[in-house]
Scaffold this motif. Structure first.
Motif, PDB file in Angstrom:
ATOM      1  N   VAL A  25       1.330  14.112 -15.517  1.00  0.00           N
ATOM      2  CA  VAL A  25       0.031  14.098 -15.745  1.00  0.00           C
ATOM      3  C   VAL A  25      -0.397  15.638 -16.718  1.00  0.00           C
ATOM      4  N   LEU A  73      -4.033  13.487 -20.608  1.00  0.00           N
ATOM      5  CA  LEU A  73      -5.499  13.308 -20.466  1.00  0.00           C
ATOM      6  C   LEU A  73      -6.158  13.856 -21.730  1.00  0.00           C
ATOM      7  N   ILE A  77      -5.356   7.552 -20.544  1.00  0.00           N
ATOM      8  CA  ILE A  77      -6.030   6.749 -19.407  1.00  0.00           C
ATOM      9  C   ILE A  77      -6.484   5.328 -20.109  1.00  0.00           C
ATOM     10  N   THR A 113      -5.478   8.404 -12.323  1.00  0.00           N
ATOM     11  CA  THR A 113      -4.322   9.485 -12.545  1.00  0.00           C
ATOM     12  C   THR A 113      -3.511   9.210 -11.148  1.00  0.00           C
TER      13      THR A 113
END
Lengths: 251, 426
Positions: B307, B340, B370, B393
């Motif tokens: 991430v 992100l 996302i 997440t």
């Protein structure tokens, strides 16, 4: 309860007007149905009310009680008591159904300044509600809607509704993709939630769902407007004659 | 590692002030490692294997400074019953460590094991040297040559509780080189936990020799210091019907290169290696994996999830090499990133090289944002955007975290991730 006034909505990305002045009031304790042909704007209305991106309100207003829905985020609308049962419930791999439900319940409680539900209390309530909807323990453990059948997804929507106890429920084509038995089960779930304080807006193509969820008021929507409003008999008229007659009559 | 005028100098500059021990059982392995290192030279940016990761900070003579960071979190694995061994900036801390004794194993420190004959001689630098072909790993050779300490663990049976290696960082210029050797006899079982930022710069090698039917579990968290840099190598050799499972959680750290080199040498062995990493800002994380199938019916699995946001960079280089004769190999590899924002970057190089004709190998790599539909669904149920994003997440990372077999350890990792996400919102 829900008051929609002269609502005009266009798509954000293109110059296409979908809603062209919707006026609608749903009182507490009542079930209103919206019927209408494909492309009349029924689903758009439900998305705009719940706050989905991609739409632009060009005119009009929508209030839940004295709360201006169009002015607040989707999560705030939910905490204020609005609930949309999705036509196509979203699959969320990796998030357990139970975790999802508890997170949602407690997020709403927190937003309203209420005490969060303990794990034990939550478990007790969710098990009881799930049982009424014939949702087994396995479905609660699995990731949200992943691998669920059409009927299971819709029952899962009603379970969320039962857990969140909203004031105003919008059901967007909850009957789509359901066989007769599944539809009965879903309708029983909805009927169990009917009470004096709660309003319902049931969006459907067909009259058959309304055999099970008996509406107080039926609206016909066409080309972005409510074109006719009547009692339950209006749904039967649609069932027997289709939309063509009604649309010709109001044209 | 091409021959250039200044490159040998860079290697010499790096090792000039390091002490090469010649005494004891490890002396010859260390001398051999220096020879290997000099032949290879330290990695440079032009090297294909370092195309996505700048090695400079890992190879320069002095460790770049790294501020010490106090996250205010409880010590990891504190609630797990373990035999704990603590290193502060690479230096053994006897007061904070448990006695080095437990049933079914012998454990010694590398710095103290000076005898001329030692069981570890058959492993120390041996697996590292095997791992130098076909791709050179000079930082691992440097480690074998100059490691100042580490643990030597010989496991003879099923060890009842995990060994926990704790690496504290308190010196802004510390430069630690640790080397662990773990040898599991047939049927033995051990779990090793590692956690902590370790030093301003950390070079660590762990060699794990797993005999037939033995099982090795490894769960690691690399510490939260934002500025630390680390190059780690995990070399494992697996015998018949043995099992190796490794999971690494990385949150922050300016630069991390984790290499995992696994050799499946006995039939029906299983090797799983997984990693979850979350990076925010000035963060570069590189997972480089090389798995060699050299026996029949072995299973290997690589699951890496990253991430990334605010310009963080993730790298994955994963290779499955199936040698001739390694029939019925089952190889799986997935590397995925969740970006992100638009500033972050994921670079992946999945590779398969197969010389047997009856194998199943699959690999996949994806990069995505996302899921907006899922985010709206959660928000429509009353979950605000930030926690809804966190939930999605965590769901993204779940596939990697679920590779941890022990439920308790898995929960520890999930808790740590949840805490990190909550503090790093927006």
């Amino acid at each position: 309860m829900l008051n929609i006034k002269n609502l005009h909505v266009k798509l954000e990305e293109e110059d296409k007007q979908i809603l062209k002045g919707v006026d609608l009031s749903v009182e507490a304790g009542k079930v209103h149905a919206i019927m209408g042909p494909n492309g009349s704007g029924k689903s758009t209305l439900s998305y705009v009310l719940s706050g989905k991106d991609g739409y632009e309100v060009t005119e009009g207003a929508a209030y839940l009680g004295d709360i201006d829905l169009l002015d607040i985020d989707p999560e705030e609308r939910a905490a204020a008591g609005l609930f949309l049962a999705f036509q196509y419930p979203v699959e969320i791999p990796g998030v357990g159904n139970m975790t999802f439900l508890r997170t949602a319940v407690n997020a709403q409680r927190k937003a309203r300044g209420e005490e969060e539900m303990s794990a034990a209390e939550f478990l007790k309530v969710v098990r009881a509600r799930a049982k009424e909807l014939k949702i087994d323990a396995d479905m609660l453990k699995r990731p949200v809607n992943v691998g669920f059948s059409g009927g299971e997804k819709k029952r899962n929507e009603i379970l969320q509704m039962a857990m969140l106890e909203p004031k105003m429920c919008i059901l967007d084509e909850t009957d789509s993709g359901l066989d007769v038995d599944a539809m009965k089960l879903v309708a029983e779930g909805v009927n169990a939630l009917r009470n004096e304080g709660r309003g319902f807006l049931v969006i459907t193509h067909y009259q058959r769902l309304l055999d099970h969820i008996k509406p107080d008021v039926v609206h016909i929507m066409a080309d972005g407007r409510i074109v006719k409003t009547g009692g339950p008999e209006l749904a039967l008229e649609v069932e027997n004659n289709g939309y063509a007659d009604i649309l010709a009559e109001v044209a | 590692m091409s021959a250039t005028a200044e490159q040998p100098n860079a290697t010499e500059a790096r090792i000039a002030n390091l002490n090469l021990r010649s005494e004891g059982w490890s002396g010859s392995a260390r001398a051999d490692a220096v020879t290997r290192l000099r032949a290879m030279g330290l990695p440079e940016r032009r090297d294909e294997y370092w195309k996505f990761t700048r090695p400079d900070a890992l190879t320069q003579a002095d460790a770049p400074e790294a501020a010490v960071f106090h996250a205010g979190e409880a010590a990891l694995f504190a609630s797990t019953d373990t035999l704990t061994i603590v290193f502060d900036d690479g230096v053994f801390n006897p007061d904070a460590s448990d006695a080095l004794a437990m049933d079914y194993l012998s454990i010694e420190r590398l710095a103290e094991a000076d005898a001329d004959i030692h069981w570890a001689k058959g492993v120390y630098g041996v697996l590292e040297a095997r791992g130098q072909t076909p791709v050179p790993r000079p930082l691992a050779a440097l480690n074998t040559a100059f490691a100042t300490d580490g643990v030597l663990i010989h496991v003879t049976g099923k060890v009842p509780k995990p060994i926990s290696l704790v690496y504290n960082h308190s010196d802004e210029t510390s430069d630690a080189i640790l080397h662990h050797v773990i040898k599991l006899d047939a049927g033995a079982e051990l779990t090793v936990l590692e956690n902590g930022p370790a030093a301003a710069r950390f070079n660590k090698v762990m060699e794990v020799d797993i005999a037939d039917t033995a099982t090795f579990h490894h769960v690691r968290a690399q510490g939260r210091d934002h500025e630390r840099r680390a190059a780690t190598h995990l070399f494992a050799r697996l015998g018949t019907e043995s099992t190796f499972k490794s999971f690494t959680l990385t949150v922050n750290g300016r630069l991390t290169r984790n290499e995992c080199v696994i050799e499946l040498t006995g039939d029906d062995a299983i090797a799983h290696v997984a990693g979850a990493c979350v990076g925010d800002g000035d963060f570069h994380h590189d997972d480089t994996v090389f798995i060699t199938h050299d026996a029949e019916r072995c299973e290997s699995r690589q699951v890496f999830k990253k991430v990334l946001r605010n310009g963080a960079v993730g790298v994955f280089q994963g290779k499955i090499l199936v040698k001739a004769g390694a029939q019925k190999t089952d190889g799986y590899q997935i590397s995925q990133s969740l970006l992100l924002d638009g500033d972050s970057e994921f670079l992946a190089k999945p590779e398969l090289e197969i010389y047997a004709d009856d194998v199943v190998c699959s690999h996949g790599s994806t990069s995505g944002a996302i899921d907006e539909e899922a985010l709206f669904y959660l928000r429509s149920r009353g979950v605000p955007e930030a926690p809804a994003t966190d939930l999605l997440t965590l769901a993204f990372l779940a596939e990697a975290v679920e590779e941890i077999e022990d439920e308790g350890l898995r929960d520890v990792m999930v808790d740590r991730l949840e805490g990190w996400l909550e503090r790093h919102r927006g």
